[in-house]
Design an enzyme around this catalytic site. Structure first.
Site, PDB file in Angstrom:
ATOM      1  N   HIS A 385       0.808  -1.166   0.134  1.00 25.33           N
ATOM      2  CA  HIS A 385       0.074   0.011  -0.040  1.00 25.33           C
ATOM      3  C   HIS A 385       0.891   1.334   0.021  1.00 25.33           C
ATOM      4  O   HIS A 385       2.057   1.320   0.704  1.00 25.33           O
ATOM      5  CB  HIS A 385      -0.817  -0.074   1.110  1.00 25.33           C
ATOM      6  CG  HIS A 385      -2.077  -0.887   1.117  1.00 25.33           C
ATOM      7  ND1 HIS A 385      -2.819  -1.012  -0.106  1.00 25.33           N
ATOM      8  CD2 HIS A 385      -2.239  -1.963   1.977  1.00 25.33           C
ATOM      9  CE1 HIS A 385      -3.614  -2.058   0.349  1.00 25.33           C
ATOM     10  NE2 HIS A 385      -3.474  -2.664   1.266  1.00 25.33           N
ATOM     11  N   CYS A 434      -0.123   2.217  -5.030  1.00 22.31           N
ATOM     12  CA  CYS A 434      -1.077   3.088  -5.537  1.00 22.31           C
ATOM     13  C   CYS A 434      -0.571   4.645  -5.268  1.00 22.31           C
ATOM     14  O   CYS A 434       0.223   4.912  -4.464  1.00 22.31           O
ATOM     15  CB  CYS A 434      -2.458   3.134  -4.643  1.00 22.31           C
ATOM     16  SG  CYS A 434      -3.149   1.573  -5.326  1.00 22.31           S
TER      17      CYS A 434
END
Length: 800
Positions: A385, A434
């Protein structure tokens, strides 16, 4: 002409090593050769043999290409068949090299000294044999003769300008050799030579003068060595080369050429030049032979410099999957595993870590910086992440709270600034995460002023304010970014060119078009590639310290055999899957005849380990959750039990466990049990104590401070502090010198250095069915170009 019907095994050691180097690549290498040779069934390699080829990257000198050539040699594969296969592969370099080895250029007719009257005509002839095309170039002394590009050189009408020494260079592409010298003399009508005395008595006219001295060189094993000594003399000079003061039998020309050098060819060379009256010696020169030669022989003869090089190559790979407060991911484990295997083949020192919390990520980066130094290539890969705010990228650790901010994450730009302080040759960041904005993070930190180093490359798996995805398939799937990157990462291209091609590949795939696109940011000015050779700097101490720093984090316990009172022998072995993940296996080697069955289980492990009891003591590595192939642990048919230990970076004590032997005697129903406690110390990365805070590492290389206070820093592995010298004048300078005070002595280094192994995980990509895509990452690598995938399950479409 060479005998192409000979077996591959007749090649010299140097020639086989050179061919193996050419075959150790992804796009046109040993895998393609293994497929083509199956035209003759007896040369077909089994799946196990192909796996063993892959596993050759585990050792420092291992070579998949060399292993395949040995297998073909065992099956009496001829050189001719190998050449045809290389041609079908369009491996032009290997075809040229093999041809030059088997059919080298041979001069069949040497030019002869000529005497002619002024105004007359002479013809110098040099003929050579060998595969076409063969080119010729004549020289008068050091100057090329205009129009002298054929086997015959016609001179006339003769003038004083034609008088002198002539030589012919014969070449086929990069392979070349020289003829002997021939002298052209003008003769007067009285029979004397023009411009010379009428007799050959010893005088200045009959001296020997060396006009071109040989030069010292450093070449790699398997390459060609070219030493040249050119002299002027009357009568014409003769040559004899010496290696370590011993005459070289074939060294009787002005050029000494060894086609495939080995370590036996290293040492001192000199050339004796003589004629009927005089004798002189050239300057002695030193020839170094190594794995990464500094100058190729052709370059040394023509004065051409090599391209850029690295003083070392280091990579930190981090993959976070099992988040405490966020959606878990699947692909980082397979991605880090894949990248580890590929970078290892490119001679990177790789540290691969899974599931790190905030402190462990910070400590790991600090240790990574210790491996960097001037000219070193540094590569950081992160899968997990992440987010980006105002151009600042942040990697999220597994313990980040639900509403995390930059204080809870690792700041990429700060890592870059700290890398620049090391004066690295190349900084590569591959961020597989991301880049959506984090609305919880108000004011992002501002990075300091970056130096203009023109050596930075950022490869983002996705664009700004976009997500990165993975395919929902199973725990072994690669992410989308790595699915494309792994096909290109070993290409011998500038890093930015290679990443551009990855971006183009992603853009051609239906499953990624319009949803995820690689973004490249770079200020790299030189042609630096991940495939660049390593040439150590002039300071061996820093290189040794860097090697030790890396090696300490990859020490495995020694395998051992345990003897139990009942007469059973249990083999206990260890293998590294990642730098913080270890496999322990047990096998029954011997048991008495009166024991019907027995097995050895592991239990009672040291507290603090990440151990899933349901996946412990499994009969297969897959059941234990490992990506390692069975052959890496031991190529044996004996059954065994496998236990996978994760999170070794959190191990605060020595690793201790119990081997529980359960066995049953023939004709008895009761099961008997024996136990032995085993202590194996702190394996792999656990020695670095990543759970402890680090001192700030922004100090410049010139800062000195008291060594004794610094030695208490957690960057030193437990148990190593006492190994440093007791001196009040010690100071720490460059990043790598943290370990320079500790050196291993012969016989002192226990355990083995273990590298995570290459594994294609072929079973992961066998299905032809489309897979649901999630924003975690990864496409089946074998079918990315098939365009058979679609977004069939949109509720699973989410991101890092």
């Amino acid at each position: 002409m060479g005998d192409w019907n000979q077996c591959i095994g007749t090649l010299s050691e140097g020639a086989r090593s050179k061919l193996a180097d050419m075959l150790d690549n992804v796009n046109c290498g040993w895998r393609q050769l293994a497929n083509i040779v199956t035209e003759q069934p007896r040369f077909q390699c089994s799946e196990k043999e192909m796996t063993c080829c892959s596993l050759q990257v585990l050792t420092a000198t291992g070579s998949p290409g060399r292993y395949l050539l040995e297998k073909l040699s065992e099956r009496t594969c001829t050189l001719g068949f190998l050449l045809e296969c290389l041609k079908k592969m369009e491996h032009h370099d290997a075809v040229q090299y093999l041809t030059d080895v088997i059919e080298p250029i041979r001069i069949t007719e040497e030019p002869q000294t000529q005497h002619a009257a002024e105004g007359g005509r002479v013809v110098l002839v040099c003929k050579a044999s060998g595969p076409a095309p063969i080119d010729y170039q004549w020289f008068r002394g050091k100057e090329e003769v205009l129009g002298g590009s054929g086997p015959e050189l016609v001179l006339g009408p003769l003038t004083l300008a034609h008088q002198g020494h002539y030589i012919c260079r014969v070449n086929r592409r990069d392979n070349f050799t020289f003829s002997k010298w021939a002298q052209v003399r003008l003769v007067r009508t009285d029979g004397s030579s023009a411009g010379a005395t009428s007799s050959f008595s010893p005088s200045l006219e009959t001296g020997v003068h060396i006009v071109h001295q040989p030069q010292s060189q450093a070449v790699a094993e398997g390459e060609s060595l070219c030493l040249e000594c050119f002299a002027e003399a009357n009568p014409p000079p003769q040559y004899q080369w010496y290696h370590n003061k011993q005459p070289v039998p074939t060294g009787k020309d002005r050029t000494l050429r060894i086609l495939c050098v080995t370590t036996a060819d290293r040492g001192q060379y000199s050339c004796k030049v003589f004629n009927l009256y005089h004798e002189v010696w050239s300057n002695p020169v030193l020839v170094k032979i190594g794995e990464s030669g500094g100058v190729c022989p052709l370059s040394s003869c023509l004065g051409i410099l090599l391209l850029v090089i690295a003083t070392d190559k280091v990579a930190l790979l981090m993959g976070n999957m099992n988040y405490l407060h966020h959606r878990p991911l699947r692909a980082p484990m397979a991605d880090v595993h894949e990248m580890t295997n590929l970078l290892r083949q490119l001679d990177f020192k790789v540290v691969s870590l899974l599931d790190l919390n905030w402190q462990e990520m910070h400590s790991a980066v600090t240790e990574f910086l210790l491996l960097l130094d001037k000219g070193v290539y540094g590569l950081l890969y992160f899968a997990g992440h992440g987010y980006e705010n105002y151009g600042n990228s942040f990697m999220v650790p597994i313990d980040a709270p639900a509403s995390y901010t930059s204080d809870n994450c690792l700041w990429v730009q700060d890592v870059l600034q700290r890398m620049q302080e090391r004066e690295t040759g190349l900084n590569v960041f591959l961020l597989d995460m991301c880049r959506k904005r984090n609305l919880n993070d108000g004011v992002p930190p501002q990075p300091g002023q970056l130096k203009v180093t023109a050596n930075i490359v950022f490869g983002y798996a996705t664009c700004v304010d976009a997500e990165a995805f993975e395919v929902n398939k199973d725990d072994l799937s690669n992410g989308i970014f790595i699915s494309f990157l792994k096909r290109r990462v070993m290409e011998d291209e500038k890093v930015t060119v290679m990443l551009d091609r990855v971006a183009e590949d992603m853009g051609r795939c239906d499953i990624t078009r319009g949803r995820q696109a690689l973004e490249l940011r770079s200020n790299l000015s030189e042609r630096r590639a991940l495939t660049d050779r390593i040439q150590s700097s002039g300071c061996p101490e820093t290189a040794s310290a860097r090697n030790l720093q890396w090696a300490i984090a990859h020490v495995l316990p020694d395998s051992r055999n345990l003897q139990f009172d009942c007469g059973v022998t249990v083999q206990l072995g260890f293998a590294a899957e990642f730098s913080n993940v270890m496999i322990i296996y047990t096998r029954i080697l011997e048991k008495p005849k009166d024991i019907e069955s027995c097995s050895a289980h592991l239990t009672d492990f040291t507290e603090g380990l990440d151990l899933d009891l349901k996946m412990s003591n499994q009969e297969t590595l897959l059941d234990a959750g490992s990506l390692l192939p069975l052959e890496i642990l031991q190529p044996t048919e004996l059954p065994g039990l496998y236990t996978r230990l994760k999170g070794l970076q959190r191990l605060r004590k020595e690793l201790t466990f119990t081997v529980c032997l359960q066995y049953q005697y023939t004709n008895l129903d009761e099961e008997v049990q024996e136990r032995q406690t085993v202590v194996v110390g702190k394996p792999l990365v656990s020695k670095l104590n990543l759970y402890e805070p680090r001192l700030p590492r922004s100090l410049s290389a010139s800062v000195s401070f008291d060594f004794h206070s610094f030695s208490q820093s957690s960057s030193f592995p437990e148990g190593f502090g006492s190994s440093f010298p007791d001196t009040e004048n010690s100071s720490i300078g460059s990043a790598s010198t943290t370990w320079s005070y500790y050196s291993l002595q012969p016989g002192e280094y226990k355990g083995s250095i273990s590298i995570p192994v290459e594994d294609d995980s072929r079973a992961v990509f066998d299905s032809d069915l489309p897979q649901p895509l999630t924003s975690s990452k990864s496409l089946p690598h074998g079918q990315v170009e098939d365009h058979t995938y679609r977004f069939s399950n949109m509720q699973n479409y989410h991101s890092y």
